[in-house]
Design an enzyme around this catalytic site. Structure first.
Site, PDB file in Angstrom:
ATOM      1  N   ARG A 174      -3.509   7.386  -4.720  1.00 51.66           N
ATOM      2  CA  ARG A 174      -3.385   7.762  -3.302  1.00 51.66           C
ATOM      3  C   ARG A 174      -3.819   6.671  -2.320  1.00 51.66           C
ATOM      4  O   ARG A 174      -3.136   6.448  -1.321  1.00 51.66           O
ATOM      5  CB  ARG A 174      -4.135   9.067  -3.009  1.00 51.66           C
ATOM      6  CG  ARG A 174      -3.568  10.273  -3.775  1.00 51.66           C
ATOM      7  CD  ARG A 174      -4.242  11.571  -3.372  1.00 51.66           C
ATOM      8  NE  ARG A 174      -3.790  12.043  -2.085  1.00 51.66           N
ATOM      9  CZ  ARG A 174      -4.488  11.958  -0.979  1.00 51.66           C
ATOM     10  NH1 ARG A 174      -5.702  11.446  -0.977  1.00 51.66           N
ATOM     11  NH2 ARG A 174      -3.998  12.405   0.143  1.00 51.66           N
ATOM     12  N   CYS A 224      -3.886  -5.494 -12.552  1.00 52.24           N
ATOM     13  CA  CYS A 224      -3.380  -6.754 -12.016  1.00 52.24           C
ATOM     14  C   CYS A 224      -2.412  -6.528 -10.873  1.00 52.24           C
ATOM     15  O   CYS A 224      -1.210  -6.785 -10.991  1.00 52.24           O
ATOM     16  CB  CYS A 224      -2.733  -7.554 -13.138  1.00 52.24           C
ATOM     17  SG  CYS A 224      -3.900  -7.838 -14.470  1.00 52.24           S
TER      18      CYS A 224
END
Ligand SMILES: *Cc1c(COP(=O)(O)O)cnc(C)c1O
Length: 437
Positions: free
Chosen positions: A312, A355
């Protein structure tokens, strides 16, 4: 209000210190409170007791079958948006006659499964979908009830990615077009269009958009009734606020006070599809600090949860209150606010291990100083938390735990590395160069 509170500087879920869950199950882990889930649900039930109301909890907010079962046992119906959610609901013992099915892209298979189950309403998003539903009913000798999704064109103070009730979206039809849909399809003999569905979006902080929406929809219903269509139900969708910050949204009773009189006067039954107002603050995501990295200007707190566990903040720039699970008593937060005014705080970015630079939970956030090994609670994580989790970076889906009083149970085990590749266990030995079985 929820059941995640500090006692003498330690965070508890009901009667369970959350660090005991971390020790037993590891981190990251979602921890749900049964008492909070049922408290939110029964508050809605009570608020609307004066009107014939069906509460259909929205499964896409959080679909663990043990949570669905708790809600089904409390009398809840369900709002589904896919065949997979229909399956989940049925596995949890849901009453199909309390299920409503929304979504702009229902496949034939999903529609047939729902017809077979005997759900309450198909929420119809377009003429083409309605035509297909009619065709399938005729072909298979079925009847169904439809709720036409109408956009009342209400501007809604929310993030642009979760606004759905305005004219230009892929969901539903506008009021003028709704009249044409009834004129053209309203007397088809198999799909009874006896309800109007409205869903404004998600994350509202006032009741006004709902009251305005009803006031815009009632004249449509009156007109349709004059034309002989028997409209007996208004489905007001979901989107009722949840306290991501302490005490910032209206209570169920406040919504009901605005809405019930309008519907009563119009002789309408009500369907509600609450998701986050029931489940958002019924869970925390518990995560552990892996490293602290002090840069030139910034301090990063790197935790073991990532955007694959809770997306979110990255997806909607959503705010989640974050706090260590053990603090000196003077640092127990008096409320969940964006800028806690307490001495001795440190400004940090809380980031995950993935990443991607969007893998963060908080930027420039004031927190009590933390160290490697400390646990942090990411609050109000129950809605669109685990349901949106994924395996990016080959990260196993985390565990879910349900607390009931002084006991807790794993309601979804943590995935293993074997789980990650299980669907790829396919024999390619016919392909030159591939290992034989
Ligand atoms: C997502 C959704 C809901 C639930 O929304 P919340 O903001 O979680 O209350 C209800 N109805 C429909 C049609 C939805 O798409």
């Amino acid at each position: 209000m929820d059941s995640f509170q500090y006692r003498k500087g330690r965070l508890f879920a009901e009667e369970v210190p959350v660090e005991a869950v971390a020790q037993a199950v590891g981190t990251p882990v979602y921890i749900y409170s049964k008492a909070t889930i049922l408290d939110h649900f029964t508050k809605i039930q009570k608020a609307y007791a004066g009107l014939e109301t069906l509460i259909c909890y929205s499964i896409k907010a959080c679909g663990n079958i043990h949570i669905l079962r708790l809600l089904a046992q409390a009398g809840s119906g369900f709002d589904i948006v896919s065949g997979g959610e229909l399956y989940r609901a049925r596995q949890a013992g849901a009453d199909p006659s309390k299920i409503v099915f929304a979504g702009v892209g229902k496949t034939d298979r999903e529609i047939l499964d729902a017809l077979e189950a005997g759900i309450a309403y198909f929420n119809i998003e377009s003429e083409a979908e309605l035509q297909n539903l009619i065709d399938l009913c005729k072909k298979h000798g079925k009847k169904a009830k439809g709720a036409l999704r109408v956009n009342p064109d209400i501007q809604y103070d929310s993030h642009k990615h979760i606004t759905t009730g305005v004219k230009e979206t892929k969901f539903g039809v506008d009021i003028e077009r709704a009249k044409k849909v009834f004129a053209e399809y309203g007397r088809n003999g198999v799909v009874e269009l006896s309800a109007i569905h409205v869903h404004l979006g998600s994350g509202g902080k006032t009741i006004d958009p709902y009251v305005n929406a009803v006031q815009k929809i009632l004249p449509l219903i009156e007109q349709l009734r004059r034309e002989g269509f028997r409209i007996d139900t208004l489905d007001l969708g979901g989107g009722y606020g949840a306290d991501y910050e302490s005490d910032t949204v209206p209570s169920a009773a406040a919504y009901a006070a605005g809405l019930v009189p309008l519907l009563k006067k119009a002789g309408l039954k009500l369907i509600l599809e609450p998701g986050k107002s029931i489940i958002a603050n019924a869970a925390i995501l518990l995560t552990k600090v892996l490293y602290k990295k002090v840069g030139g200007q910034k301090t990063f707190v790197i935790v073991d949860a990532g955007m694959n566990d809770l997306i979110r903040p990255c997806l909607y720039e959503a705010f989640h209150f974050i706090w260590p699970t053990s603090v000196p008593e003077r640092l127990v937060p008096p409320a969940r606010v964006k800028e806690p005014a307490m001495p001795g705080m440190e400004k940090v970015d809380v980031v995950g291990p993935i990443c991607e630079s969007t893998d963060y939970f908080a930027k420039e956030r004031l927190l009590p100083p933390v160290e490697r090994g400390d646990c942090l609670a990411i609050f109000t994580a129950g809605a669109y938390g685990f349901t949106m989790a994924g395996n990016y970076n080959a990260r196993p889906l985390c565990a879910e735990v349900l607390v009931d009083g002084s006991r807790f149970a794993v309601i979804r085990r943590r995935q293993t590395y074997e789980d990650l590749i299980a669907p790829e266990k396919i024999d390619l030995s016919w392909m030159p160069g591939q290992p034989s079985k």
